[in-house]
Design an enzyme around this catalytic site. Structure first.
Site, PDB file in Angstrom:
ATOM      1  N   ALA A  65      36.346 -92.408  45.473  1.00  9.85           N
ATOM      2  CA  ALA A  65      35.446 -92.457  44.320  1.00  9.85           C
ATOM      3  C   ALA A  65      34.166 -91.724  44.702  1.00  9.85           C
ATOM      4  CB  ALA A  65      35.141 -93.902  43.963  1.00  9.85           C
ATOM      5  N   GLY A 109      39.409 -94.496  47.080  1.00 12.00           N
ATOM      6  CA  GLY A 109      40.036 -94.423  45.759  1.00 12.00           C
ATOM      7  C   GLY A 109      41.126 -93.355  45.687  1.00 12.00           C
ATOM      8  N   GLU A 132      36.156 -97.610  53.149  1.00  9.99           N
ATOM      9  CA  GLU A 132      35.035 -98.218  52.421  1.00  9.99           C
ATOM     10  C   GLU A 132      34.117 -99.037  53.311  1.00  9.99           C
ATOM     11  OE1 GLU A 132      38.170 -98.103  51.394  1.00  9.99           O
ATOM     12  OE2 GLU A 132      38.277 -97.600  49.273  1.00  9.99           O
TER      13      GLU A 132
END
Ligand code: DAK
Length: 258
Positions: A65, A109, A132
């Site tokens: 993302a 993502g 992440e």
């Protein structure tokens, strides 16, 4: 129809969507997710298309993302806006088979989006990861859930807690990807795999996809019962008679998608 962040092409019965934000390694910003959703809707509605392929560039399927869109968001803003939610599950809701073709980075993502596809074909330079934790957060698009189902708890924990990347060979060994193909000629090979599926009976392929998907959502007993019903249901298709008769008559079947 053309889009800012994705390219769409058709190769016979195969619809190919290319994530196309090269300067940001295909980071999945909101407008890309919107374009992807619209492209998927169009290809799902296109009767010429039987199978979908989602691909990136040689360097990146998608590096996650868009961190720059997220970095200043507070909890209250994210919660109030339902930030980074709309459209994110769209890939997992396709009726047509969808193959993720991963070359280069599939991180955060990007890895999650590849796992939403029906299966992953990896180029030999592919790198998968859920990094992440290295930016102070955790996976949010199914990474902790789908990865654990695909590779088991130990490797999923390893990936999600260290944030390290795994290469294509390790990903194949772990069961995250179905095959590793050379980067050279990768897209053509993937399209050939997609075409081999598109040449089969569409309703039968849909049954097979739904049956495999149910394995992740149900108990073994229920899943086997459902599979039996779906197997019997395939006898309602003309294509079942065509397929079996063609075998007995030593000829190629001519499926009519009925
Ligand atoms: N976001 C924004 N920009 C990115 C990016 C990303 N994820 N990844 C790369 N870029 C940009 C870089 O900022 C750089 O831009 P410029 O500086 O040139 O303007 C350009 O792409 C090239 O990147 P690098 O210069 O860093 O290239 P390198 O070859 O040196 O390194 C790399 C490649 C992939 C190792 C590195 O770029 C990297 O570590 N990228 C970040 C990877 C990452 O941490 N990904 C996880 C992000 S968090 C949710 C849905 C999804 C998510 C959460 C919730 N819901 C549905 C609720 C997902 C979260 C994430 O993915």
């Amino acid at each position: 129809m053309s889009y800012e962040n994705v390219l769409v092409e058709k190769h016979g019965e195969v619809g190919v969507i290319t994530l196309n934000r090269p300067k940001a390694l295909n980071a999945l910003c909101a407008s890309l997710i919107q374009d992807l959703g619209a492209a998927l809707e169009a290809l799902e509605a296109d009767d010429e298309v039987g199978v979908l392929v989602l691909i990136g560039s040689d360097k990146a399927f998608a590096a996650g993302a868009d961190i720059k869109e997220m970095k200043d968001k507070t909890f209250v803003e994210a919660y109030r806006e339902n930030f980074i939610t709309d459209g994110w599950e769209r890939v997992s809701q396709c009726n047509k088979p969808i193959i993720a073709a991963v070359s280069g980075y599939a991180l955060g993502g990007g890895c999650e989006m590849a796992m939403m596809c029906d299966f992953i074909l990896a180029a030999d330079n592919a790198k998968f990861g859920q990094p992440e934790v290295t930016i102070g957060t955790i996976p949010g698009a199914g990474g902790t859930q789908r990865l654990t189902r695909l590779v088991g708890k130990s490797k999923a924990m390893d990936m999600c807690l260290t944030g390290r990347m795994m290469d294509a060979e390790e990903a194949e060994r772990a069961g995250l990807v179905s095959r590793v193909l050379p980067l050279e000629g990768f897209k053509d090979e993937v399209i050939q795999v997609a075409q081999s599926i598109a040449a089969l009976s569409r309703p039968v392929i849909r049954l097979a996809k739904d049956a495999v998907d149910s394995a992740l959502e149900t108990t073994l007993t229920e899943g086997v019962r459902l599979e039996r019903k779906m197997f019997h249901a395939s006898f309602a298709f003309e294509d079942k008679f065509e397929g079996m008769n063609a075998f007995a008559e030593k000829r190629k079947p001519a499926f009519k998608n009925r």
